[in-house]
Design a protein around this motif. Structure first.
Motif, PDB file in Angstrom:
ATOM      1  N   LEU A 366      26.191  40.002  47.751  1.00  0.00           N
ATOM      2  CA  LEU A 366      25.261  40.078  48.887  1.00  0.00           C
ATOM      3  C   LEU A 366      24.324  41.272  48.743  1.00  0.00           C
ATOM      4  N   LYS A 367      24.829  42.398  48.201  1.00  0.00           N
ATOM      5  CA  LYS A 367      23.982  43.580  48.059  1.00  0.00           C
ATOM      6  C   LYS A 367      22.907  43.393  47.005  1.00  0.00           C
ATOM      7  N   TYR A 368      23.288  42.890  45.852  1.00  0.00           N
ATOM      8  CA  TYR A 368      22.388  42.883  44.707  1.00  0.00           C
ATOM      9  C   TYR A 368      21.708  41.544  44.465  1.00  0.00           C
ATOM     10  N   ALA A 369      22.055  40.514  45.226  1.00  0.00           N
ATOM     11  CA  ALA A 369      21.387  39.207  45.098  1.00  0.00           C
ATOM     12  C   ALA A 369      20.958  38.707  46.468  1.00  0.00           C
ATOM     13  N   SER A 370      20.582  39.643  47.350  1.00  0.00           N
ATOM     14  CA  SER A 370      20.174  39.275  48.705  1.00  0.00           C
ATOM     15  C   SER A 370      18.957  38.360  48.666  1.00  0.00           C
ATOM     16  N   GLY A 371      19.026  37.271  49.429  1.00  0.00           N
ATOM     17  CA  GLY A 371      17.945  36.293  49.455  1.00  0.00           C
ATOM     18  C   GLY A 371      18.038  35.242  48.371  1.00  0.00           C
ATOM     19  N   CYS A 372      18.997  35.360  47.453  1.00  0.00           N
ATOM     20  CA  CYS A 372      19.177  34.380  46.372  1.00  0.00           C
ATOM     21  C   CYS A 372      20.387  33.503  46.664  1.00  0.00           C
ATOM     22  N   ALA A 373      20.687  32.611  45.757  1.00  0.00           N
ATOM     23  CA  ALA A 373      21.815  31.691  45.924  1.00  0.00           C
ATOM     24  C   ALA A 373      23.077  32.312  45.335  1.00  0.00           C
ATOM     25  N   VAL A 374      24.171  32.237  46.096  1.00  0.00           N
ATOM     26  CA  VAL A 374      25.484  32.711  45.655  1.00  0.00           C
ATOM     27  C   VAL A 374      26.460  31.553  45.748  1.00  0.00           C
ATOM     28  N   GLU A 375      27.290  31.396  44.732  1.00  0.00           N
ATOM     29  CA  GLU A 375      28.242  30.271  44.703  1.00  0.00           C
ATOM     30  C   GLU A 375      29.655  30.794  44.476  1.00  0.00           C
ATOM     31  N   LEU A 376      30.576  30.288  45.274  1.00  0.00           N
ATOM     32  CA  LEU A 376      32.008  30.580  45.129  1.00  0.00           C
ATOM     33  C   LEU A 376      32.716  29.277  44.790  1.00  0.00           C
ATOM     34  N   SER A 377      33.381  29.237  43.626  1.00  0.00           N
ATOM     35  CA  SER A 377      34.051  28.008  43.194  1.00  0.00           C
ATOM     36  C   SER A 377      35.426  28.339  42.646  1.00  0.00           C
ATOM     37  N   VAL A 378      36.317  27.369  42.746  1.00  0.00           N
ATOM     38  CA  VAL A 378      37.681  27.492  42.229  1.00  0.00           C
ATOM     39  C   VAL A 378      37.971  26.253  41.400  1.00  0.00           C
ATOM     40  N   ARG A 379      38.512  26.451  40.205  1.00  0.00           N
ATOM     41  CA  ARG A 379      38.831  25.337  39.318  1.00  0.00           C
ATOM     42  C   ARG A 379      40.144  25.636  38.588  1.00  0.00           C
ATOM     43  N   CYS A 380      40.744  24.576  38.021  1.00  0.00           N
ATOM     44  CA  CYS A 380      41.905  24.713  37.149  1.00  0.00           C
ATOM     45  C   CYS A 380      41.406  24.609  35.715  1.00  0.00           C
ATOM     46  N   GLY A 381      41.558  25.689  34.923  1.00  0.00           N
ATOM     47  CA  GLY A 381      41.039  25.715  33.567  1.00  0.00           C
ATOM     48  C   GLY A 381      41.821  24.828  32.622  1.00  0.00           C
ATOM     49  N   ASP A 382      41.256  24.641  31.428  1.00  0.00           N
ATOM     50  CA  ASP A 382      41.912  23.812  30.422  1.00  0.00           C
ATOM     51  C   ASP A 382      43.235  24.409  29.951  1.00  0.00           C
ATOM     52  N   ASP A 383      43.367  25.728  30.025  1.00  0.00           N
ATOM     53  CA  ASP A 383      44.601  26.394  29.601  1.00  0.00           C
ATOM     54  C   ASP A 383      45.626  26.502  30.712  1.00  0.00           C
ATOM     55  N   GLY A 384      45.358  25.851  31.859  1.00  0.00           N
ATOM     56  CA  GLY A 384      46.306  25.859  32.965  1.00  0.00           C
ATOM     57  C   GLY A 384      46.114  26.998  33.935  1.00  0.00           C
TER      58      GLY A 384
END
Length: 472
Positions: A366-384
């Motif tokens: 929020l501080k350094y990308a204010s006014g831009c798009a921020v994405e929060l994602s969670v995934r299960c990687g190929d290595d588990g």
């Protein structure tokens, strides 16, 4: 290391057994061969004496009968030749000097020399044992007696003795192997404990002690010194954390008093003294900034002091909860926050630290990308592993800046006008690593930064346990 030591010990043991066993095998074979040779040589000499008497009177019938009986009893072909090598009498039909292996001993005997060479009765050597004895009368060679003995029975005796010897060698090998395993285990057990303890200390688990009563005396002394070192490291770490925590606590009271005094000072300024009021506001801003630094240091010290047990945590629910908590702040700064989190992703970590780490990353974005798009994602990687990504499309950092972004108190020269302490990413990385995970920073195309958090998956024995987290 254990495998290498076992290979060395067993290799030396095998060389020792070979150095002792091979001469013993050869000695046993030679002994049986010598006994067999002496027995057949004595019989051949006896028949040579009998043949001399028979030839002197010209009667060979009795000699032939004796040869036949001996052949039937000992399975040994015998024939008598004259001085020209022609067969005079034999124990069976078809015996001549042309049989392979007979010519050389026969010529030696006709030269007046008995057979002295003997070949070893190895199990695989099925040649008949040929012995020739000269028939001598008044220093004149009348002929020779040749015995051709079947060695099957003697070789079977040799085989039995070699089998017994081989079983003894196998037994010694098994004993040597068991002894080597026990000795290597006894020697390396303290080393194994030291390796695990050093690894645990490297991961921040202090203090860690090892047993001082196992292994050789040298390793026992090493274990005692290692324990003393571990205690010193643990004491130093505790003192450092205690100093940071106590210092930050002690600094809060003077800062609070300083802020109150600065705020009260404003009342003594004239309304027209705009410059003085601006200076006071600047001073209050510096007090607030110093207070942020103290809070960040205190949070960092608490994170490093955590020694809790890692438990299954509902990462999906935790990520959604922190995203909801920050939506209002993102909305006020016109910054888009996109959340892509599926249900049911759990990881093994410290429940109290994951939320603080996500707060730090969302605050940093929020501080350094204010006014831009921020994405929060969670995934299960190929290595588990469970992967949590916080990415933005802000101005980002250069490759050299990314290498120092997680250093404590580091800030990009381009962001000096943005409020902050330079501890946000360092604190987040410490929180994640204390939870047993890892955090990486990378540039995002075309612009921006991506922070990737990897957390270990829940072991199978904890899958059915209720994961800890926050309600959705």
């Amino acid at each position: 290391m254990r495998g290498r030591l076992l290979i060395i010990v067993l290799g030396l043991t095998a060389c020792l057994l070979a150095a002792l066993g091979l001469p013993l095998v050869i000695t046993r074979v030679e002994q049986e061969s010598r006994e067999f040779f002496m027995s057949r040589a004595d019989d051949t000499a006896r028949f040579a004496d009998e043949a001399e008497s028979a030839l002197s009177v010209g009667r060979t019938q009795r000699l032939t009968a004796d040869l036949t009986r001996y052949d039937e009893l000992y399975t040994t072909s015998i024939f008598v030749t004259n001085e020209d090598g022609l067969v005079i009498c034999s124990s069976r039909e078809g015996l001549t000097s042309a049989i392979p292996g007979v010519e050389r001993p026969l010529l030696t005997a006709l030269a007046g020399l008995p057979t002295r060479e003997q070949h070893a009765l190895w199990p695989w050597d099925d040649r008949p044992y040929v012995i020739a004895e000269p028939i001598v009368r008044d220093s004149r060679i009348l002929g020779a007696v040749i015995t051709m003995s079947d060695t099957a029975k003697s070789r079977s005796i040799v085989v039995r003795r070699l089998v017994v010897l081989g079983l003894g060698v196998v037994a010694l090998t098994v004993v040597a192997l068991a002894s080597a395993v026990l000795i290597v285990r006894w020697v390396l057990k303290p080393v194994w404990h030291l390796d695990r303890a050093a690894h645990a200390i490297g991961n921040g688990a202090v203090p860690v002690h090892v047993a001082e009563s196992i292994g050789p005396p040298e390793l026992r002394r090493l274990a005692a010194r290692f324990n003393a070192m571990a205690d010193s490291i643990a004491a130093a770490a505790r003192n450092q954390r205690a100093f940071v925590a106590q210092a930050t606590h002690q600094l809060r009271n003077p800062l609070t008093a300083l802020r109150i005094r600065l705020e009260n000072t404003e009342w003594y300024l004239a309304d027209c003294d705009a410059e003085g009021r601006a200076e006071i506001h600047e001073a209050l801003g510096e007090v607030d900034r110093l207070n942020e630094v103290i809070n960040a240091l205190l949070q960092l010290a608490r994170a490093e002091a955590v020694e809790a047990v890692r438990l299954p945590v509902d990462v999906s629910a935790m990520a959604r909860s922190r995203a909801r908590a920050w939506r209002a702040a993102y909305a006020r700064s016109a910054t888009t926050l996109t959340v892509d989190v599926p249900d049911g992703l759990t990881a093994l970590c410290l429940p109290n630290l994951l939320g603080h780490a996500l707060d730090g990353l969302l605050d940093n974005a929020l501080k350094y990308a204010s006014g831009c798009a921020v994405e929060l994602s969670v995934r299960c990687g190929d290595d588990g592993l469970v992967e949590v990504r916080v990415s933005d499309s802000g101005p980002g950092l250069t490759a050299d800046e990314l290498a120092h972004a997680c250093d404590r108190f580091w800030r990009s020269p381009r962001h000096q006008d943005v409020p902050g302490t330079g501890l946000g990413l360092a604190t987040a990385r410490t929180l994640i690593e204390e939870s047993g995970g890892s955090m990486e920073l990378s540039a995002r195309e075309p612009t921006g930064i991506e922070v990737l958090i990897r957390l270990p998956a829940v072991p199978t024995d904890l899958v059915e346990a209720d994961p800890l987290g926050v309600s959705a």
